[in-house]
Motif scaffolding. Sequence first.
Motif, PDB file in Angstrom:
ATOM      1  N   ARG A 123     -15.428  -1.506  -7.711  1.00  0.00           N
ATOM      2  CA  ARG A 123     -15.486  -0.076  -7.373  1.00  0.00           C
ATOM      3  C   ARG A 123     -14.100   0.439  -6.990  1.00  0.00           C
ATOM      4  O   ARG A 123     -13.733   1.568  -7.324  1.00  0.00           O
ATOM      5  N   LEU A 124     -13.348  -0.373  -6.262  1.00  0.00           N
ATOM      6  CA  LEU A 124     -12.024   0.043  -5.821  1.00  0.00           C
ATOM      7  C   LEU A 124     -11.072   0.204  -7.001  1.00  0.00           C
ATOM      8  O   LEU A 124     -10.331   1.195  -7.097  1.00  0.00           O
ATOM      9  N   LEU A 125     -11.082  -0.763  -7.923  1.00  0.00           N
ATOM     10  CA  LEU A 125     -10.155  -0.746  -9.055  1.00  0.00           C
ATOM     11  C   LEU A 125     -10.637   0.148 -10.195  1.00  0.00           C
ATOM     12  O   LEU A 125      -9.863   0.448 -11.104  1.00  0.00           O
ATOM     13  N   GLY A 126     -11.904   0.528 -10.158  1.00  0.00           N
ATOM     14  CA  GLY A 126     -12.450   1.355 -11.226  1.00  0.00           C
ATOM     15  C   GLY A 126     -12.762   0.573 -12.482  1.00  0.00           C
ATOM     16  O   GLY A 126     -12.752   1.127 -13.582  1.00  0.00           O
ATOM     17  N   THR A 127     -13.080  -0.720 -12.344  1.00  0.00           N
ATOM     18  CA  THR A 127     -13.377  -1.564 -13.496  1.00  0.00           C
ATOM     19  C   THR A 127     -14.871  -1.869 -13.566  1.00  0.00           C
ATOM     20  O   THR A 127     -15.604  -1.705 -12.591  1.00  0.00           O
ATOM     21  N   VAL A 241      -1.840  -3.221  -8.789  1.00  0.00           N
ATOM     22  CA  VAL A 241      -1.902  -2.464  -7.532  1.00  0.00           C
ATOM     23  C   VAL A 241      -1.526  -3.407  -6.391  1.00  0.00           C
ATOM     24  O   VAL A 241      -2.249  -4.362  -6.109  1.00  0.00           O
ATOM     25  N   PRO A 244      -3.739  -1.729  -2.083  1.00  0.00           N
ATOM     26  CA  PRO A 244      -5.083  -1.239  -2.424  1.00  0.00           C
ATOM     27  C   PRO A 244      -5.556  -0.070  -1.574  1.00  0.00           C
ATOM     28  O   PRO A 244      -6.438   0.675  -2.004  1.00  0.00           O
ATOM     29  N   LEU A 247      -5.810   3.351  -3.179  1.00  0.00           N
ATOM     30  CA  LEU A 247      -6.924   3.746  -4.033  1.00  0.00           C
ATOM     31  C   LEU A 247      -7.999   4.494  -3.263  1.00  0.00           C
ATOM     32  O   LEU A 247      -8.980   4.955  -3.852  1.00  0.00           O
ATOM     33  N   LYS A 251      -6.411   8.334  -7.913  1.00  0.00           N
ATOM     34  CA  LYS A 251      -7.336   7.905  -8.960  1.00  0.00           C
ATOM     35  C   LYS A 251      -7.119   6.431  -9.290  1.00  0.00           C
ATOM     36  O   LYS A 251      -5.990   5.955  -9.346  1.00  0.00           O
ATOM     37  N   SER A 252      -8.192   5.695  -9.498  1.00  0.00           N
ATOM     38  CA  SER A 252      -8.075   4.271  -9.799  1.00  0.00           C
ATOM     39  C   SER A 252      -7.567   4.066 -11.224  1.00  0.00           C
ATOM     40  O   SER A 252      -7.794   4.914 -12.101  1.00  0.00           O
ATOM     41  N   GLU A 255     -10.215   4.359 -13.950  1.00  0.00           N
ATOM     42  CA  GLU A 255     -10.583   5.726 -14.334  1.00  0.00           C
ATOM     43  C   GLU A 255      -9.635   6.283 -15.377  1.00  0.00           C
ATOM     44  O   GLU A 255      -9.991   7.232 -16.090  1.00  0.00           O
ATOM     45  N   VAL A 261      -7.155  -4.568 -14.478  1.00  0.00           N
ATOM     46  CA  VAL A 261      -6.518  -4.099 -13.247  1.00  0.00           C
ATOM     47  C   VAL A 261      -6.456  -5.278 -12.279  1.00  0.00           C
ATOM     48  O   VAL A 261      -7.475  -5.906 -11.995  1.00  0.00           O
TER      49      VAL A 261
END
Length: 452
Positions: A123-127, A241, A244, A247, A251-252, A255, A261
Amino acid sequence: MRYLPLTDTDRSAMLATIGASSIDDLFVDVPEIARLDGPIHGLPLHASEMAVERHMAALASRNIAAGSVPFFIGCGAYKHHVPASVDHIIQRGEFLTAYTPYQPEIAQGTLQVMFEFQTQVARLLGTDVANASMYDGSTACWEAIGMARRITRRGKAILSGGLHPHYVSVARTMAKYTGDVLDTGLPALDADTDIAALIAKIDGDTSCVVVQYPDILGRIADLTALADACHANKALLVAVVTEPVALGAIKSPGEMDADIVVGEGQSIGVGLQFGGPYVGLFGCKEKYVRQMPGRLCGETLDAEGKRGFVLTLSTREQHIRREKATSNICTSSVLCALAFSVHMTLLGEAGLRKLADLNHIGAAAAADRLAEVDGVEVVNDSFFNEFTLKLSKESRGVVRALADKQILAGVSLGRLYPGAADLANGLVVAVTETTTEEDVEALAEALEEALA
């Protein structure tokens, strides 16, 4: 475990088997300047335990603790407040020995921790997916390059000049043995990132482009155009990154369509501790999951319909034939991953966003104050909690002078890039929620005196 010493005959037989003439042959890849030419300097050959404790304590007292003085050092390792509850929880008996579970389904608690960690990181990295941690950010970066080679079957990686030079160094070391070609460069001491230059370099031999976000100078770039250019040439975009917490505000990379990532998770839950142990973050698009290194935990139901956890994918060499492994990573920073997960859980999404706001607001105020100092120019026009100053003098001498006054002013680019004259006056300054207005004022006043 018994101690079984080796005889000279044993050593000779072992060296003959591997084709080495002496033990020194095993260290040829260690630069000669880094090798000891005798006993460790400053330590007596023989001493009592109490004498050794006193001696080591005296050596340790020469260090400046990060929390005892105004502290502005960042560049991949940051001083954040870690709640005492994090340390309390990870020292519980069931967690303190967290390691590789060799009969994983028995260790349901450990697997659940990994599963929760993966969910938070993704969720943090947007993957789409994330693995159950790597050693640290730099090794995760190299693993991403290796993963891109396996996916694209190409051997040239383009590394942004804004990528941390220590990460570049790790990649160079590993590329010596894989044959990967690394196209690298230096950052320019100005507000512009090298996104356009990276796009121009992409060709049919490119496996991936590696870019740091925010970069080594703290600059933030929109990665969307770079991702589009990579995909137009069937190459991958790898985003790195190192902070962290950023984030929570920007935007991650996922995204912006980054394929892989990676990053360093030290900022969340893991304090500064002489360079480690830290925890590497690794996420990617779901379609590439079978090429992802490390381990992936999954959720399932047991025969009685109860929730349970399993190792869904484990393609490292401890769980698969070596020639089939995606990575030779043979342990995992699970205790550090647990600390990350506990801290992240305590924060929650709202707490992370608030923490990110505090960091940026403090950094913006510090940049404004330092820009008032004669001989100081703020390079960035965008940043999160870290920015670069261009000083009227070489920054290494200024940093040393301020350290003598008990102010850790930041990281000099002359130290990170020795011999790069264009970068010698650069100073990277990090400001977190632990930085006070008094700290910033002390730095500003010290810089005024040092640059006068």
